[in-house]
Design an enzyme around this catalytic site. Structure first.
Site, PDB file in Angstrom:
ATOM      1  CG  ASN A 130       0.693  10.959  -8.664  1.00 44.30           C
ATOM      2  OD1 ASN A 130       1.664  10.839  -7.934  1.00 44.30           O
ATOM      3  ND2 ASN A 130       0.077  12.113  -8.834  1.00 44.30           N
ATOM      4  CE  LYS A 153       8.294   4.348   0.801  1.00 45.45           C
ATOM      5  NZ  LYS A 153       7.656   3.702  -0.360  1.00 45.45           N
ATOM      6  N   PRO A 154      10.589   5.349  -3.536  1.00 44.12           N
ATOM      7  CG  PRO A 154      11.060   3.915  -5.328  1.00 44.12           C
ATOM      8  CD  PRO A 154      11.644   4.460  -4.045  1.00 44.12           C
ATOM      9  CD  GLU A 156       4.097  -1.924  -1.088  1.00 44.71           C
ATOM     10  OE1 GLU A 156       3.103  -1.696  -0.414  1.00 44.71           O
ATOM     11  OE2 GLU A 156       4.938  -2.817  -0.807  1.00 44.71           O
ATOM     12  CG  LEU A 221      13.111  19.032  17.262  1.00 47.83           C
ATOM     13  CD1 LEU A 221      13.960  19.973  18.099  1.00 47.83           C
ATOM     14  CD2 LEU A 221      11.696  19.601  17.121  1.00 47.83           C
ATOM     15  CD  GLU A 227       4.911  20.334  -2.742  1.00 52.06           C
ATOM     16  OE1 GLU A 227       3.723  20.583  -3.044  1.00 52.06           O
ATOM     17  OE2 GLU A 227       5.795  21.186  -2.747  1.00 52.06           O
ATOM     18  N   GLY A 229      -2.469  16.364  -1.126  1.00 50.37           N
ATOM     19  CA  GLY A 229      -3.514  16.277  -2.148  1.00 50.37           C
ATOM     20  C   GLY A 229      -4.317  17.552  -2.322  1.00 50.37           C
ATOM     21  CD  GLU A 361      -6.150  13.815  -3.417  1.00 47.25           C
ATOM     22  OE1 GLU A 361      -5.737  13.235  -2.397  1.00 47.25           O
ATOM     23  OE2 GLU A 361      -5.419  14.453  -4.184  1.00 47.25           O
ATOM     24  N   GLY A 434      -0.859  20.705   2.521  1.00 42.06           N
ATOM     25  CA  GLY A 434       0.521  20.639   2.997  1.00 42.06           C
ATOM     26  C   GLY A 434       1.186  21.982   3.189  1.00 42.06           C
TER      27      GLY A 434
HETATM   28  P1  NAD Z   1       0.586   7.781   0.124  1.00 43.23           P
HETATM   29  O1  NAD Z   1       0.681   8.886   1.086  1.00 43.23           O
HETATM   30  O2  NAD Z   1      -0.223   6.593   0.475  1.00 43.23           O
HETATM   31  O3  NAD Z   1       2.037   7.207  -0.224  1.00 43.23           O
HETATM   32  C1  NAD Z   1       3.075   8.066  -0.629  1.00 43.23           C
HETATM   33  C2  NAD Z   1       4.399   7.456  -0.239  1.00 43.23           C
HETATM   34  O4  NAD Z   1       4.506   7.422   1.192  1.00 43.23           O
HETATM   35  C3  NAD Z   1       4.608   6.027  -0.699  1.00 43.23           C
HETATM   36  O5  NAD Z   1       5.948   5.897  -1.110  1.00 43.23           O
HETATM   37  C4  NAD Z   1       4.345   5.206   0.558  1.00 43.23           C
HETATM   38  O6  NAD Z   1       4.974   3.967   0.577  1.00 43.23           O
HETATM   39  C5  NAD Z   1       4.904   6.121   1.629  1.00 43.23           C
HETATM   40  N1  NAD Z   1       4.369   5.941   2.978  1.00 43.23           N
HETATM   41  C6  NAD Z   1       3.158   5.492   3.349  1.00 43.23           C
HETATM   42  N2  NAD Z   1       3.015   5.563   4.690  1.00 43.23           N
HETATM   43  C7  NAD Z   1       4.166   6.088   5.175  1.00 43.23           C
HETATM   44  C8  NAD Z   1       4.624   6.431   6.478  1.00 43.23           C
HETATM   45  N3  NAD Z   1       3.859   6.272   7.544  1.00 43.23           N
HETATM   46  N4  NAD Z   1       5.866   6.974   6.603  1.00 43.23           N
HETATM   47  C9  NAD Z   1       6.644   7.186   5.517  1.00 43.23           C
HETATM   48  N5  NAD Z   1       6.261   6.865   4.248  1.00 43.23           N
HETATM   49  C10 NAD Z   1       5.034   6.330   4.084  1.00 43.23           C
HETATM   50  O7  NAD Z   1       0.106   8.455  -1.231  1.00 43.23           O
HETATM   51  P2  NAD Z   1      -0.325   7.725  -2.567  1.00 43.23           P
HETATM   52  O8  NAD Z   1      -1.642   7.103  -2.336  1.00 43.23           O
HETATM   53  O9  NAD Z   1       0.810   6.895  -3.066  1.00 43.23           O
HETATM   54  O10 NAD Z   1      -0.443   8.981  -3.550  1.00 43.23           O
HETATM   55  C11 NAD Z   1      -1.588   9.700  -3.713  1.00 43.23           C
HETATM   56  C12 NAD Z   1      -1.583  10.957  -2.884  1.00 43.23           C
HETATM   57  O11 NAD Z   1      -0.456  11.777  -3.212  1.00 43.23           O
HETATM   58  C13 NAD Z   1      -2.788  11.821  -3.169  1.00 43.23           C
HETATM   59  O12 NAD Z   1      -3.319  12.338  -1.987  1.00 43.23           O
HETATM   60  C14 NAD Z   1      -2.214  12.939  -4.034  1.00 43.23           C
HETATM   61  O13 NAD Z   1      -2.968  14.123  -4.065  1.00 43.23           O
HETATM   62  C15 NAD Z   1      -0.888  13.127  -3.422  1.00 43.23           C
HETATM   63  N6  NAD Z   1       0.005  13.856  -4.341  1.00 43.23           N
HETATM   64  C16 NAD Z   1       0.393  15.139  -4.054  1.00 43.23           C
HETATM   65  C17 NAD Z   1       1.205  15.843  -4.950  1.00 43.23           C
HETATM   66  C18 NAD Z   1       1.686  17.252  -4.687  1.00 43.23           C
HETATM   67  O14 NAD Z   1       2.678  17.659  -5.292  1.00 43.23           O
HETATM   68  N7  NAD Z   1       1.048  18.038  -3.839  1.00 43.23           N
HETATM   69  C19 NAD Z   1       1.591  15.255  -6.131  1.00 43.23           C
HETATM   70  C20 NAD Z   1       1.150  13.964  -6.392  1.00 43.23           C
HETATM   71  C21 NAD Z   1       0.376  13.265  -5.487  1.00 43.23           C
END
Ligand code: NAD
Length: 474
Positions: A130, A153-154, A156, A221, A227, A229, A361, A434
């Site tokens: 996002n 890792k951003p 994909e 560990l 961070e 949702g 969410e 979180g």
């Molecule tokens: P997501 O958890 O699906 O993906 C986030 C990242 O994690 C991606 O880079 C993805 O490839 C990676 N990923 C997925 N599975 C993984 C695994 N098992 N191990 C390691 N990496 C893995 O989240 P999303 O759908 O991309 O983003 C939306 C979510 O992010 C929402 O829940 C939103 O609220 C949350 N978010 C939180 C904050 C905050 O600061 N608290 C800020 C922005 C977004």
């Protein structure tokens, strides 16, 4: 190869090969090798390089914002602001690089005792789609300032600006191998966060992913900050400035097409202003312009992925049966945008307390409205969630506002404002939102660990662990 798609019109922008587990391993090893020399550099040297990165970002705000808008569909004024904030973050952490200090602890005349803040080593950053550029910076800048290496890792779906950042870091003089940006999806992320040579994981994303990462980190560990949702409430009392509040409600949930962790997705209205405020919000929502994010007249672009659009559409369809649809904006109908991932901002009320829209969410432009009778009722509704990222309260009564701030379960509380953030102010959640805090002094706590050093001034060792006089036992 993974397609990188523009959500504006569904067009494939480019293809990027996801990093394999072997490439993740190589990147972590390189980062591990490069980190000690970086940590030995003076704070001012690190600071100078971070300022150089900020200079390079500032010279490319338009380019970065345009790439981000093309890849995320977020309106250009937002992606410009995010790029500017990213440069500011590098400057903020450049300041920190020169401010790291330990403390001496006068435990007694026999010892000289002090702490040394040390970097963890290799930081793994994993970010969602996002806010790709700014979140990449939020992980990399503090990691570097405090002497760490970083493998990032951003998501994909949105790797373009993070990859561009890697180029700018090299140009600014960040040593080879110290920072790597590895595109890829879940498999790449799993390889990174489960790598035994990673010393700290900083993750932003969904709570289910956060749980999976915490589980895999437990095997090594590895410390983790998560961070996640939210399902944040905005609570409006009758004595509030309702014009300002309505503005904040609309921006608070519909900006970025609702794809904000801090989205104020629950509006909680005092019963005496319910109809009035709902009418005003509804009018504003019907007038929202959804369309091309490059068009200066557009309020909201598309959702970032087709999957996210379908998820939001499913919430809207389900809520239409569960509650009352109060207002909905219209979708663009131009041929050019036909294949984009647009959803109509929508408001619902009269939902049952257990309705999914009040509990889960959406991460899309959907607002759920409910009403309260008194302060206790407002607090009950605000806290009626497993999340705890943020909350807003609107009232002229300062005592009421601070009572609420003290009792609401959230990492951030905004009083008579919403969605304002700063590098200086700690940020993070509780519950499903979180744990761990980023920003400000909390960033130093997160990205450094403390070593305690005891020096005997008299020679010899006391009996047992206790220290004569201080009475402490380990
Ligand atoms: P997501 O958890 O699906 O993906 C986030 C990242 O994690 C991606 O880079 C993805 O490839 C990676 N990923 C997925 N599975 C993984 C695994 N098992 N191990 C390691 N990496 C893995 O989240 P999303 O759908 O991309 O983003 C939306 C979510 O992010 C929402 O829940 C939103 O609220 C949350 N978010 C939180 C904050 C905050 O600061 N608290 C800020 C922005 C977004």
């Amino acid at each position: 190869m993974a397609d990188v798609v523009s959500p504006i019109d569904g067009r494939v922008l480019t293809h990027i090969a996801p990093a394999s587990p072997a490439e993740v391993d190589a990147a972590v090893r390189e980062a591990r090798a490069a980190q000690p020399a970086w940590a030995r550099r003076t704070g001012s040297d690190r600071s100078r390089i971070l300022h150089a990165v900020a200079d390079l970002i500032e010279a490319r705000i338009d380019e970065l914002a345009e790439t981000e808008t093309r890849n995320t569909g977020k309106i250009l004024s937002d992606t410009r602001r995010e790029a500017i904030r990213a440069a500011n973050s590098f400057r903020y952490y450049a300041g920190w690089a020169e401010q790291v200090r330990g403390e001496t602890i006068p435990v007694g005349p026999e010892y000289h005792t002090y702490t040394v803040p040390e970097p963890h080593g290799v930081v793994a950053g994993v970010i969602p789609w996002n806010v790709p550029f700014f979140f990449a910076v939020k992980k990399i800048a503090p990691a570097l300032a405090f002497g760490n290496a970083c493998v990032l890792k951003p998501a994909e779906e949105t790797p373009l600006t993070a990859l561009r950042l890697a180029g700018l870091l090299a140009e600014a003089g960040v040593p080879d191998g110290l920072v790597r940006v590895l595109p890829g999806g879940r498999e790449t992320g799993v390889a990174l966060v489960s790598h035994p040579d990673v010393d700290l994981i900083v993750f932003t994303g969904h709570h289910d992913t956060g749980k999976a990462i915490a589980r895999s980190a437990a095997a090594n560990l590895t410390p983790v900050a998560l961070e996640l949702g939210g399902k944040s409430p905005q609570v409006l009392f009758p004595d509030a400035d309702l014009d300002q509040a309505v503005d904040a409600v609309v921006l608070g949930v519909f900006a970025s097409c609702g794809q904000m962790c801090i989205a104020g997705s629950r509006l909680v209205l005092h019963e005496s202003i319910y109809d009035d405020v709902l009418d005003r919000v509804a009018e504003r929502v019907r007038a929202l312009r959804v369309g091309d994010p490059f068009d200066a007249e557009t309020d909201l672009g598309p959702q970032i992925t087709a999957v996210q659009r379908d998820k939001t559409a499913a919430f809207i369809a389900e809520s239409s049966g569960a509650g009352r649809l109060v207002a909905q904006a219209t979708l663009p109908d131009t041929e050019r945008l036909r294949n984009g991932f647009y959803v109509a901002p929508t408001v619902f009320d009269r939902l049952d307390d257990n309705a999914r829209l009040l509990r889960e969410e959406v991460f899309g432009p959907v607002l759920a409205v409910s009403s309260f009778r008194d302060d206790a009722d407002a607090l009950r509704l605000a806290n009626d969630t497993e999340f705890g990222l943020a909350a807003g309260i609107w009232t002229a009564d300062i005592a009421r506002a601070h009572r609420f701030a003290g009792q609401v379960r959230a990492g951030t509380v905004w009083i008579n404002t919403y969605r304002v953030m700063s590098d200086l102010v700690p940020f993070g959640g509780v519950g499903l939102s979180g744990y761990g805090r980023e920003n400000g002094t909390e960033a130093a706590r997160l990205y450094l660990r403390s070593k305690s050093v005891w020096t005997s001034l008299t020679g010899g060792t006391p009996q047992g662990y206790g220290m004569g006089g201080a009475g402490a036992a380990g």
